[in-house]
Design a protein around this motif. Structure first.
Motif, PDB file in Angstrom:
ATOM      1  N   VAL A 109       0.743  -1.061   0.059  1.00 17.00           N
ATOM      2  CA  VAL A 109       0.060  -0.001   0.065  1.00 17.00           C
ATOM      3  C   VAL A 109       0.934   1.337  -0.023  1.00 17.00           C
ATOM      4  O   VAL A 109       0.695   2.259  -0.670  1.00 17.00           O
ATOM      5  CB  VAL A 109      -1.056   0.191   1.250  1.00 17.00           C
ATOM      6  N   SER A 113       0.779   3.440  -3.317  1.00 16.06           N
ATOM      7  CA  SER A 113       0.046   4.685  -3.273  1.00 16.06           C
ATOM      8  C   SER A 113       0.896   6.024  -3.414  1.00 16.06           C
ATOM      9  O   SER A 113       0.696   6.798  -3.871  1.00 16.06           O
ATOM     10  CB  SER A 113      -0.752   4.642  -1.799  1.00 16.06           C
ATOM     11  N   GLY A 117       0.061   8.332  -6.053  1.00 19.80           N
ATOM     12  CA  GLY A 117      -0.295   9.596  -5.677  1.00 19.80           C
ATOM     13  C   GLY A 117       0.932  10.577  -6.197  1.00 19.80           C
ATOM     14  O   GLY A 117       0.553  11.706  -6.428  1.00 19.80           O
ATOM     15  N   CYS A 138      -9.810  13.908  -5.010  1.00 19.04           N
ATOM     16  CA  CYS A 138      -9.231  13.548  -3.730  1.00 19.04           C
ATOM     17  C   CYS A 138     -10.093  14.150  -2.682  1.00 19.04           C
ATOM     18  O   CYS A 138     -10.443  13.399  -1.577  1.00 19.04           O
ATOM     19  CB  CYS A 138      -7.774  14.212  -3.692  1.00 19.04           C
ATOM     20  N   ASN A 146     -12.134   6.853   6.174  1.00 23.34           N
ATOM     21  CA  ASN A 146     -11.399   6.075   5.257  1.00 23.34           C
ATOM     22  C   ASN A 146     -11.968   4.425   5.402  1.00 23.34           C
ATOM     23  O   ASN A 146     -11.790   3.606   4.381  1.00 23.34           O
ATOM     24  CB  ASN A 146      -9.848   6.055   5.844  1.00 23.34           C
ATOM     25  N   THR A 169      -5.028   1.167  -0.987  1.00 28.09           N
ATOM     26  CA  THR A 169      -4.333   2.016  -1.797  1.00 28.09           C
ATOM     27  C   THR A 169      -5.124   2.971  -2.167  1.00 28.09           C
ATOM     28  O   THR A 169      -4.773   4.113  -2.086  1.00 28.09           O
ATOM     29  CB  THR A 169      -3.511   1.188  -2.839  1.00 28.09           C
ATOM     30  N   ILE A 170      -6.287   2.755  -2.770  1.00 26.77           N
ATOM     31  CA  ILE A 170      -7.206   3.650  -3.356  1.00 26.77           C
ATOM     32  C   ILE A 170      -7.475   4.849  -2.047  1.00 26.77           C
ATOM     33  O   ILE A 170      -7.431   6.106  -2.334  1.00 26.77           O
ATOM     34  CB  ILE A 170      -8.530   3.290  -3.769  1.00 26.77           C
ATOM     35  N   SER A 172      -5.217   5.582   0.441  1.00 27.09           N
ATOM     36  CA  SER A 172      -4.430   6.423   0.978  1.00 27.09           C
ATOM     37  C   SER A 172      -3.837   7.276  -0.209  1.00 27.09           C
ATOM     38  O   SER A 172      -2.876   7.974  -0.179  1.00 27.09           O
ATOM     39  CB  SER A 172      -3.434   5.831   1.590  1.00 27.09           C
ATOM     40  N   ILE A 173      -4.181   6.979  -1.344  1.00 30.02           N
ATOM     41  CA  ILE A 173      -3.569   7.898  -2.504  1.00 30.02           C
ATOM     42  C   ILE A 173      -3.810   9.531  -2.222  1.00 30.02           C
ATOM     43  O   ILE A 173      -2.825  10.202  -2.558  1.00 30.02           O
ATOM     44  CB  ILE A 173      -4.207   7.361  -3.863  1.00 30.02           C
ATOM     45  N   ALA A 226       1.749   6.081   5.423  1.00 29.40           N
ATOM     46  CA  ALA A 226       0.631   5.075   4.795  1.00 29.40           C
ATOM     47  C   ALA A 226       0.874   3.755   5.167  1.00 29.40           C
ATOM     48  O   ALA A 226      -0.093   2.962   5.509  1.00 29.40           O
ATOM     49  CB  ALA A 226       0.906   5.335   3.418  1.00 29.40           C
ATOM     50  N   ALA A 230      -2.060   1.571   6.869  1.00 30.77           N
ATOM     51  CA  ALA A 230      -2.473   0.466   6.105  1.00 30.77           C
ATOM     52  C   ALA A 230      -2.541  -0.774   6.983  1.00 30.77           C
ATOM     53  O   ALA A 230      -3.447  -1.527   6.877  1.00 30.77           O
ATOM     54  CB  ALA A 230      -1.610   0.219   4.960  1.00 30.77           C
TER      55      ALA A 230
END
Lengths: 305, 332
Positions: A109, A113, A117, A138, A146, A169-170, A172-173, A226, A230
């Motif tokens: 992740v 990300s 990102g 965003c 989250n 991942t989505i 924390s991008i 991140a 995660a």
């Protein structure tokens, strides 16, 4: 500098020793802070445990998957370091196998990300339309809590490890993209980027070769955070049953099972919880240390005016 | 060098006009500027802060975002081709190859995280499509050309390992690496101390002769102009008010503004004058440009005639142009 009177080898030797000295100062600064040192130790320990989980368990003669009904709810002992669970599986083995899952999820992740990102953040600086589009997206993602977003994504994608990584991942991008964008905006205005434009460098070259290396340190720090979040999110998802399915020994999943047996076998809950907490703490401390080290305002590096 | 000497024209700027879109409405920072730069010629662009010197150069390089920031009109002929309206991609190919620019802030015009070898090789690889090794050799040669001692060793330095003067030399090496026809130097010596300043100017002068390129030297320092320029254009509030060969301008300044600037230079021997001369008043803001002659409110010689209608540039002969209704004669 009077380079003329120095021969090449001598000059290089001085350069090398200066670089080495610089690295030593940075390393010392990092280690002097006990907290970041503790973070580093925890991070390394967790990574080693995860890496060598099969070796350790086979050396101890325990197995994370093997259920032995007669050995249910054994308290911690020399034979079962962390005791056994409701199916008679060794909790120590399950916890360090759980570390594998947590570290894999956290690392994937963090890395994915950071890459996505950063890309989004960099390209957001190239046009107002793209900037508005990406940043509003965003904002939208950020507006949903989250864990809710992750659960929703898991519900759509289906519960397995790959999907846990995808959905976290989505989630924390946006954080990385925002940091990349704001730092890139700052660097974009610098004289050297202007100078590169004057030399005919194209958009992509400027973004990747000239801006990206300059925003690497905040991205790196964000990556460690991140990573930590995660680990927590994966545990939460698995605890809620939306994460990695049984019998995989995920820390969150183990906690979920332990819920019903808190009085019969408190160790079932204690050890996975302890490991989750300690590793998240470790990564956060490590990230803090890294930030202090890389932050120009903290000294040690030239301050950008 | 004089206008009689027919040298081929590198850059021909005709009625360049740059208008910024601001929250308070359009702001015309450069208003009808025209000048020419010939091969082997150094044109000094002089004026106080905010007179539009840098905006002129940035407009020529088309570095402004033409959609959001500024609109530019007029003509900019680079060796006869109008580059003001060519597509952006094509413009990108011209930058660095046929025209290059160096900035006043030598300390921050190099990327701090890249070795200077990488930075010098970059334009060579973009425009001259050189391989790594070939580009590296050329980069070492360029470093030697701009007077960096033992270039083979210095080439792998990071910018912070070099002094300010050396960094400006590296910038010049980068700018000249593709042998541009035109070099724009935007106050290249402002951030440097006086001895280094002289060295950098000598270097620009030397390379200008060696490579036979046109140079626009933007400065507010008349001493610099006297030292290196062949021609001078004096700007005030977005317009050129006087343009002449350098000797002519210093010997016979015709515009009251130019005379004021020259009088403001402190003289080491002129102790008897006591106080330093100054031009009365301040530069008006761009959104309240005075009618008539733009300098009239500060001009000691202004008459009512000066305050009505625009004042055209008139030729005093010998390529000496002045934007004044009553140009002065004689020296100071």
């Amino acid at each position: 500098m009077q380079t003329g009177i120095m021969d090449k080898g001598e000059l290089q030797k001085i350069r090398r020793s200066l670089t080495r000295e610089q690295r030593r100062v940075s390393a010392r600064k990092f280690l002097r802070s006990r907290l970041s040192l503790a973070g580093l130790v925890i991070v390394l320990l967790m990574l080693l445990l995860a890496l060598f989980a099969p070796v350790i368990t086979s050396a101890l003669g325990v197995d994370p998957y093997k259920a032995t009904v007669k050995d249910r709810f054994l308290a911690p002992s020399l034979q079962h370091l962390f005791g056994t669970d409701n199916l008679g599986r060794d909790i120590f083995a399950r916890v360090i196998y759980g570390a594998r899952i947590s570290m894999t999820v956290g690392f994937s992740v963090g890395l994915v990300s950071a890459v996505i990102g950063t890309t989004l953040g960099l390209y957001a600086t190239t046009s107002r339309f793209l900037d508005n589009l990406l940043m509003r997206l965003c904002d939208g993602l950020k507006a949903i809590p989250n864990i809710l977003l992750a659960i929703a994504l898991m519900a759509v994608l289906g519960a397995n490890m790959r999907n846990v990584i995808v959905s976290l991942t989505i989630v924390s991008i946006p954080g990385v993209a925002r940091i990349a964008r704001s730092n890139a905006l700052l660097i974009r205005e610098s004289t050297y980027v202007e100078a590169m434009r004057c030399l005919g460098a194209g958009k992509h070259r400027i973004l990747w070769r000239h801006i990206a290396p300059n925003i690497l340190s905040p991205i790196l720090v964000q990556m460690t955070f991140a990573f930590a979040s995660a680990i927590i999110s994966e545990a939460s998802l698995s605890f809620l049953g939306a994460g990695i399915p049984q019998p995989e020994p995920s820390w969150g999943g183990m906690l979920n099972e332990a819920r019903s047996y808190l009085f019969k076998g408190w160790w079932m809950a204690l050890f996975p919880a302890l490991f989750t907490g300690i590793s998240v703490l470790g990564f956060n401390l490590f990230g803090d240390g890294l930030r202090d080290l890389l932050d120009p305002a903290a000294g040690g590096r030239a301050v950008i005016k | 060098m004089s206008a009689q000497n027919p040298k081929s024209t590198v850059l021909d700027v005709r009625s360049l006009r740059t208008t910024f879109h601001t929250d308070r409405g359009p702001l015309t920072a450069v208003d009808g500027v025209s000048f020419q730069v010939h091969r082997g010629e150094i044109l000094g662009l002089v004026g106080e802060s905010g007179c539009g010197k840098s905006v002129t150069s940035m407009s020529i390089m088309r570095l402004y975002d033409e959609k959001y920031t500024a609109s530019i009109s007029g003509e900019v002929l680079l060796e006869g081709r109008n580059i003001l309206h060519i597509p952006y991609r094509q413009m990108q190919r011209e930058r660095g190859k046929s025209m290059a620019m160096i900035f006043q802030d030598a300390l921050s015009s190099l990327n701090p995280v890249l070795r200077i070898s990488e930075q010098i090789m970059e334009p060579l690889r973009i425009h001259r499509h050189m391989g790594r090794e070939e580009a590296r050799q050329e980069a070492i040669r360029m470093l030697g050309l701009v007077g960096i001692p033992s270039p083979q060793e210095r080439i792998d330095c990071y910018p912070h390992e070099l002094s300010g003067g050396q960094r400006q030399r590296v910038m010049i090496a980068i700018a000249l690496s593709c042998q541009p026809k035109l070099l724009i130097a935007d106050e290249p010596t402002t951030a440097l101390d006086v001895t280094i300043q002289a060295q950098i100017l000598d270097l620009i002068l030397e390379l200008n002769e060696k490579m036979d390129m046109g140079v626009i030297l933007i400065t507010h320092d008349l001493a610099v102009v006297a030292q290196v320029c062949h021609r001078v254009a004096v700007m005030y509030l977005g317009q050129i008010v006087e343009e002449a060969d350098v000797e002519d301008l210093f010997d016979h300044p015709s515009h009251p503004y130019t005379r004021g600037l020259l009088q403001s230079i402190p003289h080491l021997d002129g102790g008897h004058r006591g106080e330093l001369h100054q031009i009365e008043g301040t530069v008006p803001l761009l959104h309240q440009i005075p009618e008539g002659c733009r300098f009239a409110p500060r001009c000691p010689l202004a008459t009512d005639r000066c305050r009505q209608g625009t004042v055209p540039l008139q030729d005093l002969g010998g390529g000496h142009m002045v934007r004044c209704l009553c140009p002065q004669e004689g020296g100071l």
